[in-house]
Write an enzyme that holds these catalytic residues in place. Structure first.
Site, PDB file in Angstrom:
ATOM      1  N   ASP A 132       0.839  -1.200   0.000  1.00 25.59           N
ATOM      2  CA  ASP A 132       0.000   0.000   0.000  1.00 25.59           C
ATOM      3  C   ASP A 132       0.873   1.249   0.000  1.00 25.59           C
ATOM      4  O   ASP A 132       1.963   1.256   0.580  1.00 25.59           O
ATOM      5  CB  ASP A 132      -0.900   0.029   1.231  1.00 25.59           C
ATOM      6  CG  ASP A 132      -2.211  -0.695   1.006  1.00 25.59           C
ATOM      7  OD1 ASP A 132      -2.516  -1.022  -0.146  1.00 25.59           O
ATOM      8  OD2 ASP A 132      -2.925  -0.936   2.001  1.00 25.59           O
ATOM      9  N   ARG A 182      -1.576  -0.677  -8.635  1.00 23.57           N
ATOM     10  CA  ARG A 182      -2.906  -0.183  -8.316  1.00 23.57           C
ATOM     11  C   ARG A 182      -2.849   1.337  -8.428  1.00 23.57           C
ATOM     12  O   ARG A 182      -2.070   1.998  -7.729  1.00 23.57           O
ATOM     13  CB  ARG A 182      -3.304  -0.594  -6.898  1.00 23.57           C
ATOM     14  CG  ARG A 182      -4.690  -0.057  -6.471  1.00 23.57           C
ATOM     15  CD  ARG A 182      -4.879  -0.165  -4.982  1.00 23.57           C
ATOM     16  NE  ARG A 182      -4.801  -1.535  -4.527  1.00 23.57           N
ATOM     17  CZ  ARG A 182      -4.433  -1.891  -3.300  1.00 23.57           C
ATOM     18  NH1 ARG A 182      -4.066  -0.966  -2.414  1.00 23.57           N
ATOM     19  NH2 ARG A 182      -4.381  -3.150  -2.944  1.00 23.57           N
TER      20      ARG A 182
END
Length: 305
Positions: A132, A182
Site C-alpha cells: 500500500d 494499483r
C-alpha cells in the site's frame, strides 16, 4: 460545508484518544458496513460470500505508523497466519500491507526482512501481496522496497497516487520492473508543494497514468468509484484492444455496490478492497471525509444495534 466536513473527519482520523476508545467499542457505529471485522477469521465468511458472487478480494490488516518492534512482529505473524488461512480455505483474495506496520519507520533492513518472510509464504500458495502507498514523506522509501523485492518476487505489486506531482516519473521509473500497479487518486491530506489540489487535475493525471500503464503492457488495477474514470478506462481498452485479463477495477467494500455488480455483469474483473482489524477508527473517519454520504452508514449502525 463539504470542505469543513472533510477537514473535521480527517482531524478525527488522527485523534489517538478517540482511536483508543474505538478499540473498546469494537467495529460499531456503521464501521461494520465498511470493515470486514476485527480479525481475519471474522472476515472469512464475507470473503467467501464475495467470491461466490464472482468478486475477487484484497484484504488489508488495518494499522500503520508502528514504531514498536514488538507490534511489528505481531503484525508480521498475523499476516503470515492470514496467508495460511487464505490457502487453507481456498479463498480468491490477495493481501495488501502497509510497510509502516511492518517496520518501515524503524529500519529498512527490518521491513525488508519481514517482507521476505511474507512474500515467501505467499508465493507458496500463489498469493499476490500489494505494498500500500502511504503519505508522500514515505512514498519513495516504499517504492525503493518494492524495486528490491520485485527483483526476486513476481507476486508483489504496489500503488501509485495520481494527486502527487512525482507519480508520472515514478511510473516511468517502475516500467523496467513490469509492475503490477494499483492506480488511485490518493487519500492523505497533502500540501500543494507535493500534490495537486484541484480535483480536475487529479482526475486528469489519473487518466494519464492509467493510459501509460496499460499501453506499457503491464497489469493494472484501476481503484476508483468515479464513473468518469471507469468509463474512460473502458473506452481506452476498447480503443487499443486491450484484453480484459490485463486490468481490473477495484473498489472499497461497502461503497458503490450497484456499480460493482454492473461491472461484474459486463464481464470485467472487480476486486473488493476489504479492510479488517482493531485499528478501524482512522480508516472509517477517512472514508467519511472522502464522501460525506457515508455518514449514513454510521447512523444506520448506531440505530440498528
Amino acid at each position: 460545508m463539504e470542505a469543513i466536513s472533510k477537514r473535521f473527519f480527517m482531524f478525527l482520523s488522527h485523534n489517538k484518544a478517540l482511536d483508543k476508545m474505538a478499540k473498546r467499542w469494537g467495529s460499531k457505529f456503521g464501521a461494520n458496513n465498511l470493515v470486514g471485522g476485527e480479525t481475519f477469521l471474522q472476515a472469512i465468511p464475507l470473503i467467501t460470500q464475495l467470491n461466490e458472487e464472482g468478486f475477487q478480494v484484497t484484504v488489508d490488516h488495518l494499522g500503520e505508523f508502528v514504531d514498536s518492534t514488538e507490534v511489528v512482529r505481531e503484525n508480521v505473524q498475523g499476516c503470515i497466519q492470514s496467508i495460511s488461512a487464505i490457502a487453507y480455505h481456498g479463498l480468491n483474495t490477495e493481501i495488501s500491507v502497509k510497510l509502516t506496520s511492518l517496520g518501515l519507520d524503524i529500519s529498512q533492513d527490518l521491513v525488508m526482512e519481514n517482507m521476505e518472510l511474507i512474500l515467501s509464504k505467499a508465493n507458496e500458495s500463489g498469493i499476490t501481496v500489494t505494498l500500500d502507498m502511504e503519505d508522500s514523506s514515505r512514498c519513495h522509501a516504499i517504492l525503493d522496497v518494492y524495486k528490491k523485492l520485485r527483483q526476486k518476487y513476481d507476486n508483489v505489486g504496489t500503488v501509485i497516487q495520481s494527486y502527487l506531482y512525482v507519480s508520472d516519473k515514478d511510473v516511468d521509473d517502475l516500467n523496467q520492473f513490469s509492475p503490477y500497479l494499483r492506480l488511485v487518486k490518493g487519500a492523505y491530506n497533502e500540501s500543494g508543494k507535493v500534490a495537486f489540489q484541484e480535483k480536475k487535475k487529479v482526475d486528469e493525471n489519473l487518466k494519464h497514468l492509467i493510459k501509460k500503464q496499460l499501453l506499457n503492457g503491464h497489469y493494472t488495477a484501476i481503484a476508483s468509484h468515479d464513473e468518469a474514470i471507469i468509463d474512460y478506462t473502458i473506452g481506452l481498452v476498447k480503443e487499443h484492444n486491450i484484453p480484459n485479463d490485463r486490468f481490473e477495477f477495484q473498489m472499497l467494500y461497502g461503497m458503490r455496490n450497484q456499480l460493482q455488480s454492473e461491472l461484474l455483469k459486463k464481464g470485467y474483473t472487480v476486486r473488493i478492497y476489504l479492510p479488517y482489524g482493531e485499528d478501524w477508527f482512522g480508516y472509517f473517519m477517512r472514508r467519511l471525509a472522502e464522501r460525506p454520504a457515508n455518514i449514513a452508514f454510521a447512523l444506520k449502525g448506531i440505530f440498528s444495534k
